[in-house]
Design a protein around this motif. Sequence first.
Motif, short mmCIF file in Angstrom:
data_model
loop_
_atom_site.label_atom_id
_atom_site.label_comp_id
_atom_site.label_asym_id
_atom_site.label_seq_id
_atom_site.Cartn_x
_atom_site.Cartn_y
_atom_site.Cartn_z
N GLY A 1 -5.76 7.17 -5.95
CA GLY A 1 -4.66 8.53 -5.11
C GLY A 1 -3.70 7.71 -4.45
O GLY A 1 -2.58 8.04 -4.26
N ALA A 2 -3.79 6.52 -3.77
CA ALA A 2 -2.76 5.65 -3.06
C ALA A 2 -1.70 5.47 -3.99
O ALA A 2 -0.52 5.39 -3.64
N LEU A 3 -2.02 4.87 -5.30
CA LEU A 3 -1.17 4.74 -6.31
C LEU A 3 -0.08 5.76 -6.56
O LEU A 3 0.97 5.70 -6.60
N ARG A 4 -0.70 6.97 -6.72
CA ARG A 4 0.14 8.07 -7.09
C ARG A 4 0.86 8.66 -5.53
O ARG A 4 1.89 9.23 -5.97
N ALA A 5 0.36 8.54 -4.50
CA ALA A 5 1.07 8.63 -3.12
C ALA A 5 2.23 7.72 -3.01
O ALA A 5 3.19 8.22 -2.21
N GLY A 6 2.47 6.65 -3.84
CA GLY A 6 3.36 5.92 -3.69
C GLY A 6 3.48 4.39 -2.74
O GLY A 6 4.56 4.08 -2.37
N ALA A 7 2.06 4.10 -2.73
CA ALA A 7 2.13 2.77 -2.05
C ALA A 7 2.91 1.48 -2.74
O ALA A 7 2.79 1.40 -4.06
N ASP A 8 3.06 0.57 -1.89
CA ASP A 8 4.09 -0.39 -2.71
C ASP A 8 3.07 -1.77 -2.87
O ASP A 8 3.54 -2.38 -3.79
N ALA A 9 2.20 -1.77 -2.39
CA ALA A 9 1.20 -2.92 -2.42
C ALA A 9 -0.23 -2.70 -2.26
O ALA A 9 -0.62 -1.66 -1.70
N PHE A 10 -1.21 -3.39 -2.84
CA PHE A 10 -2.80 -3.16 -2.87
C PHE A 10 -3.24 -4.48 -2.47
O PHE A 10 -3.01 -5.43 -3.33
N LEU A 11 -4.09 -4.54 -1.50
CA LEU A 11 -4.96 -5.96 -1.35
C LEU A 11 -6.32 -5.43 -0.76
O LEU A 11 -6.63 -4.59 -0.32
N LEU A 12 -6.96 -6.45 -1.25
CA LEU A 12 -8.49 -6.38 -1.03
C LEU A 12 -8.72 -6.98 0.60
O LEU A 12 -7.80 -7.91 0.82
N LYS A 13 -9.50 -6.37 1.04
CA LYS A 13 -9.75 -6.82 2.62
C LYS A 13 -10.16 -8.05 2.85
O LYS A 13 -10.21 -8.47 3.70
N ASP A 14 -10.84 -8.65 1.75
CA ASP A 14 -11.11 -10.26 1.78
C ASP A 14 -10.21 -11.23 1.35
O ASP A 14 -10.50 -12.16 1.23
N THR A 15 -8.79 -10.64 1.24
CA THR A 15 -7.70 -11.53 0.89
C THR A 15 -7.44 -12.57 1.75
O THR A 15 -7.81 -12.49 3.04
#
Length: 231
Positions: free
Chosen positions: A97-111
Amino acid sequence: MPDLTRVVVVDDQPTIRLGLRMILDHEPDVEVVGEAGDGAAALDVVRATRPDVVLLDVRMPGMDGVEATRQIRADPLLDDVRVVVLTTFDDEEYVTGALRAGADAFLLKDTEPATLVATVRRVRAGEQVLDPKVTGVVVGQWRAWAAGRSAPEPSAGSGPAGAVASLTQREREVLIAVARGGSNPAVADQLGVGEATVKAHVHALLRKLGCTTRTQLVVAAYESGLITVGH
């Protein structure tokens, strides 16, 4: 003084917000200018502070990160605000859903902290970043679909999936490489072309597929069948 990257941190867990603030404020060129514990509060803080980057938890009570991202993208006064979504391995539905909403980046919380800071800087500079591990989360959605469970909602209009058929052979090659997590330099090296050529192809792909961010190209590639799970 270095050029500061101004950040808003959004998470419903105060301890996580504190940890993110400590990591970011430790950097001489990054400043946390606001915090929020849910999507609705995040919109208020973002509109008040106009940060460069929002670190946004995807799963929150009330307004979640997907809807907050959608509303940030819909506000013309926030055109320059970049959104980095923080997620976990079990957030497949939210990630899509966030991909389609237009987020610029994705990170896992354990990054790792260094990766978090580097992503904030890269996104502020105009790049889109999809953690390779998060790509696996997206693939999980299509694996579930293939196993006969509910498919993800189709993209707005059927544009991205249908338009892939009109791409040139080179554009398809670039799309496949990008969807597999390749950066512009990596794609250029793989295809034996210049980085400027890859950038031009990516811009063309965004336009032709009706996408607004590089990460949305991943969804288009899987929805169209250009890439299948495990290939």
